[in-house]
Scaffold this motif. Structure first.
Motif: not given
Length: 133
Positions: A48-51, A61-67, A69-76
């Motif tokens: 999924f894409d997290l906008f 607006v920015m976007c982070t793609r997440v596979l 089964g996983y999490g992520t960390r959004v960094i700016l």
């Protein structure tokens, strides 16, 4: 359904990907976003894409793609003359299961000083995609 649908559909080869599906929408995208658990509408996605927006009143607006089964960390990272060395904003997305995630508080760091800043990195929407087999 989503302000991002038209752009996403034009980027994807429909022979490979199914149509995008909105999995979650922030009902108050102009308000501060404190740590909370979110429920996705379905587990029928491969990624999924997290906008998200830079801030509550931002139009960036920015976007982070997440596979799946996983999490992520959004960094700016941001250079700001008021803060020596600039600023780093972070928000963590932690997976509980394929339909339950926790979006943590946003932290703002300048040098060694770290503070909570929930007016930044505001999630807007999560859109899921499924590979066609």
């Amino acid at each position: 359904k989503s302000i991002f649908f038209a752009a996403i559909n034009s980027l994807h080869n429909e022979e490979i990907y199914s149509k995008p599906a909105v999995l979650w929408t922030n009902s108050s995208p102009t308000s501060n976003f404190a740590s909370q658990t979110i429920a996705l509408a379905s587990d029928n996605y491969d990624y999924f894409d997290l906008f998200y927006k830079q801030g509550t009143s931002s139009t960036m607006v920015m976007c982070t793609r997440v596979l799946k089964g996983y999490g992520t960390r959004v960094i700016l990272s941001s250079v700001n003359s008021s803060y020596a060395g600039g600023l780093v904003y972070q928000r963590t997305l932690t997976r509980t299961n394929d339909t339950t995630y926790t979006l943590g508080d946003c932290s703002k760091q300048s040098g060694t000083t770290v503070e909570t800043d929930n007016a930044s990195l505001i999630p807007i929407q999560i859109i899921g995609y499924k590979y066609e087999v």
